[in-house]
Design a protein around this motif. Structure first.
Motif, mmCIF file in Angstrom:
data_model
loop_
_atom_site.group_PDB
_atom_site.id
_atom_site.type_symbol
_atom_site.label_atom_id
_atom_site.label_comp_id
_atom_site.label_asym_id
_atom_site.label_seq_id
_atom_site.Cartn_x
_atom_site.Cartn_y
_atom_site.Cartn_z
ATOM 1 N N CYS A 1 26.885 34.817 15.206
ATOM 2 C CA CYS A 1 25.646 34.358 15.837
ATOM 3 C C CYS A 1 25.485 34.935 17.246
ATOM 4 C CB CYS A 1 25.616 32.832 15.886
ATOM 5 S SG CYS A 1 25.543 32.051 14.255
ATOM 6 N N HIS A 2 26.589 35.040 17.996
ATOM 7 C CA HIS A 2 26.468 35.554 19.362
ATOM 8 C C HIS A 2 26.087 37.036 19.377
ATOM 9 C CE1 HIS A 2 30.234 37.862 19.577
ATOM 10 N NE2 HIS A 2 30.841 36.864 18.965
ATOM 11 N N ASP B 1 22.323 36.940 19.013
ATOM 12 C CA ASP B 1 21.793 36.480 20.298
ATOM 13 C C ASP B 1 21.772 37.621 21.315
ATOM 14 O OD1 ASP B 1 21.575 33.712 22.184
ATOM 15 O OD2 ASP B 1 22.483 35.440 23.188
ATOM 16 N N ARG C 1 18.724 38.999 23.539
ATOM 17 C CA ARG C 1 18.874 38.763 24.978
ATOM 18 C C ARG C 1 18.746 40.067 25.773
ATOM 19 N NH1 ARG C 1 20.428 34.098 27.286
ATOM 20 N NH2 ARG C 1 20.892 33.284 25.205
ATOM 21 N N GLY D 1 20.048 29.226 23.637
ATOM 22 C CA GLY D 1 20.660 30.164 22.726
ATOM 23 C C GLY D 1 19.674 30.570 21.643
ATOM 24 N N LEU D 2 19.888 31.711 21.033
ATOM 25 C CA LEU D 2 18.991 32.174 19.973
ATOM 26 C C LEU D 2 19.273 31.378 18.705
ATOM 27 C CD1 LEU D 2 16.842 34.427 19.341
ATOM 28 C CD2 LEU D 2 18.721 35.640 18.236
#
Length: 311
Positions: free
Chosen positions: A284-285, A288, A292, A307-308
């Motif tokens: 997930c990051h 994101d 970002r 957070g996305l």
């Protein structure tokens, strides 16, 4: 929607398979031979009880749901293949007694969500030779991989929310102008209920934020009246059988201010780029970071305050 929203309800066998999976994982990770589940969402996941299921005891031989007389009929209907028990001497004491009867000596319990008083009651009733073993978020970890029923319900919850929103938009700008944020939120909730939702998905309610309010994360809809030229942010979702959708959209009333149109296109580009990298085994990051970067390069890094998504 054309699908039968009740057609995917799990059977007794489906719930039994979930309990078997969780117990096997608990045995592998913690060496326990029984589980006492007290977190409401986990109880529902493992037996179907939506309310009044105060605790669920799982062993290799049986599953017992503890409830009260108030919820007896409901628990019996919702929890197929489970023994329903109204405790007479206290839920903790009777759970321990059942473990002893089946010669289960290591009982896993949810220490991260159990109240202090619940833990004290459980500890006081432990029999000599038995052991309480904290299992942390083990059930949540097992729930992370969704089965076919869960995926179907989530898709249906998305469909209900989308249909309700599109119906709301069908009234055009004239439907929006003169109404308050609170009224639009109520209208959207009403249309989701008509579409089959059990309720709206958010504990604090559907978000409708117009004009300058749309900059406020998790704005509570108020009495601001929608005007021509406004941006109106909707953050909403439907809940169905405990599964939720969560969608955010921004609409403009008849015209798009130039500065907001530019920002909208930046966000759209970040969204589209993020969608492109979503896939199996992608963290997930990582997704994101893709979005970002685009927001940051456009000069709005400090305004990316969430957070996305909800990974």
């Amino acid at each position: 929607m054309t699908m039968d929203l009740n057609s995917t309800a799990p059977s007794a066998a489906s719930f039994a398979e979930r309990r078997k999976k969780v117990l096997q994982e608990a045995r592998r990770c913690h060496g326990v031979d029984a589980l006492f589940i007290t977190k409401t969402q986990d109880v529902r996941y493992l037996c179907g009880s939506t309310e009044g299921g105060n605790g669920l005891l799982i062993t290799r031989r049986s599953a017992t749901l503890f409830t009260s007389n108030m919820f007896l009929v409901r628990a019996t209907r919702e929890s197929p293949g489970v023994t329903i028990r109204i405790p007479e001497t206290g839920m903790m004491a009777e759970a321990i007694a059942l473990c002893a009867k089946e010669q289960r000596q290591k009982l896993g319990f949810q220490h991260t969500t159990m109240t202090v008083s619940q833990h004290a009651d459980l500890a006081q009733t432990v029999l000599e030779g038995s052991q309480l073993v904290p299992i942390g978020d083990l059930v949540v970890i097992c729930r992370a991989v969704k089965d076919e029923d869960e995926i179907a319900w989530t898709r249906a919850a998305v469909g209900i929310a989308e249909t309700a929103f599109l119906n709301l938009l069908s009234g055009g700008a004239s439907f929006f102008i003169g109404r308050t944020e609170r009224q639009l939120a109520a209208e959207l909730d009403y249309r989701m209920a008509l579409g089959g939702a059990d309720r709206n998905a958010f504990p604090n309610g559907t978000i409708v934020a117009s004009g300058a309010n749309s900059y406020n994360c998790h704005h509570m809809p108020g009495d601001r009246v929608i005007q021509e030229g406004d941006s109106v942010l909707f953050d909403w979702g439907a809940e169905l059988h405990g599964y939720r959708s969560d969608i955010t959209r921004v609409v403009f009333v008849r015209s798009v201010p130039e500065n907001l149109g530019h920002i909208y296109n930046v966000v759209l580009a970040a969204h589209d780029a993020a969608v492109e990298v979503v896939g199996p085994r992608v963290r997930c990051h990582t997704v994101d970071a893709v979005a970002r970067k685009i927001i940051r390069q456009a000069g709005y890094a400090k305004d990316f305050r969430h957070g996305l998504g909800h990974g």
